[in-house]
Design an enzyme around this catalytic site. Structure first.
Site, PDB file in Angstrom:
ATOM      1  N   ASP A  67     -15.248 -30.119 -39.545  1.00 45.39           N
ATOM      2  CA  ASP A  67     -14.568 -31.403 -39.707  1.00 45.39           C
ATOM      3  C   ASP A  67     -15.035 -32.136 -40.952  1.00 45.39           C
ATOM      4  O   ASP A  67     -14.460 -33.136 -41.352  1.00 45.39           O
ATOM      5  CB  ASP A  67     -14.743 -32.285 -38.471  1.00 45.39           C
TER       6      ASP A  67
ATOM      7  N   SER B  47     -22.663 -39.990 -31.095  1.00 43.68           N
ATOM      8  CA  SER B  47     -22.466 -38.545 -31.240  1.00 43.68           C
ATOM      9  C   SER B  47     -23.498 -37.875 -32.137  1.00 43.68           C
ATOM     10  O   SER B  47     -23.776 -36.687 -31.970  1.00 43.68           O
ATOM     11  CB  SER B  47     -21.059 -38.245 -31.774  1.00 43.68           C
TER      12      SER B  47
ATOM     13  N   HIS C 288     -19.546 -34.161 -39.094  1.00 42.73           N
ATOM     14  CA  HIS C 288     -20.733 -34.054 -38.258  1.00 42.73           C
ATOM     15  C   HIS C 288     -21.650 -32.948 -38.764  1.00 42.73           C
ATOM     16  O   HIS C 288     -21.190 -31.969 -39.349  1.00 42.73           O
ATOM     17  CB  HIS C 288     -20.333 -33.778 -36.809  1.00 42.73           C
TER      18      HIS C 288
END
Length: 228
Positions: free
Chosen positions: A201, A53, A204
């Site tokens: 979050d 990711s 990231h």
């Protein structure tokens, strides 16, 4: 940051991907995202970024994902390149290895940046499995005439007293030395401990965080480009 913070940081690398191994050939719906749809300019160097990711650009538009930002910065620096995003959220080293032919070799790249392994650790897979898969990716890339850059995704195992933690911490520098490939040890350098560079979050990178990541990675990529 401590090791527990690192674990929390990479938990979301799993994203929404299935945990089953992918097929050796891409599903039709995946080819547009992780294979080469267009032929690069004749003189352009092709770079594939194979990862999870952090490579895919979790929570960001395509233009803000790491490969796109690296391409832009290289272009601004005067290099003619095409940087291909072969990041899939949740990928383990086994998954990356399984899709090598259609997400890396199919691009016939000059350079591949391999940024995998964190999800293996989070799944408590044997470090020997991750090492073997990364070794196979490096060896196959080299056999195919592709220059390799190895990007570490587990840069800080502070106080690593657990044997598995220590084993994973040792994988990247060991492989870089064994195969004589450049190592960029911390893909998130300058971002982990800066809340303003993280998404909501807290894990990231934001678009600004990706800019920092790309700036750090850029000298390693340039050194390989110029060595060709």
């Amino acid at each position: 940051m401590g090791f527990q913070a690192f674990v929390m940081s990479v938990l979301l690398l799993v994203g929404c991907s299935a945990q089953n191994e992918p097929p050796a050939e891409p599903p039709a719906s995946a080819t547009d995202d992780v294979t080469v749809a267009d032929v690069a300019e004749d003189d352009a160097q092709v770079i594939v970024m194979l990862g999870d990711s952090l490579t895919a650009g979790f929570g960001l538009p395509d233009a803000a994902a790491l490969p796109s930002v690296v391409e832009r910065k290289l272009t601004e620096a005067g290099y003619e390149v095409e940087v291909i995003n072969a990041g899939v959220s949740g990928d383990t080293t086994s998954m990356g290895r399984a899709r090598y032919n259609w997400s890396v070799a199919s691009a016939d790249p000059d350079i591949v940046v391999i940024a995998l392994g964190a999800n293996d650790f989070l799944s408590s897979l044997p470090s020997s499995l991750a090492r073997d898969n990364l070794s196979a990716l490096i060896e196959q890339s080299q056999q195919d005439g592709i220059e390799v850059i190895l990007a570490g995704l587990s840069p800080r195992f502070e106080g690593a007293d657990n044997s598995l933690e220590a084993e994973y911490a040792a994988i990247y520098p060991s492989l870089a030395a064994t195969y004589n490939v450049p190592l960029y040890p911390d893909l998130m350098a300058g971002v982990w401990n800066t809340p303003s560079l993280l998404l909501g979050d807290g894990l990231h990178p934001t678009a600004e965080g990706v800019e920092v990541m790309a700036t750090g990675l850029l000298p390693v990529v340039i050194s390989v480009i110029e060595a060709d």
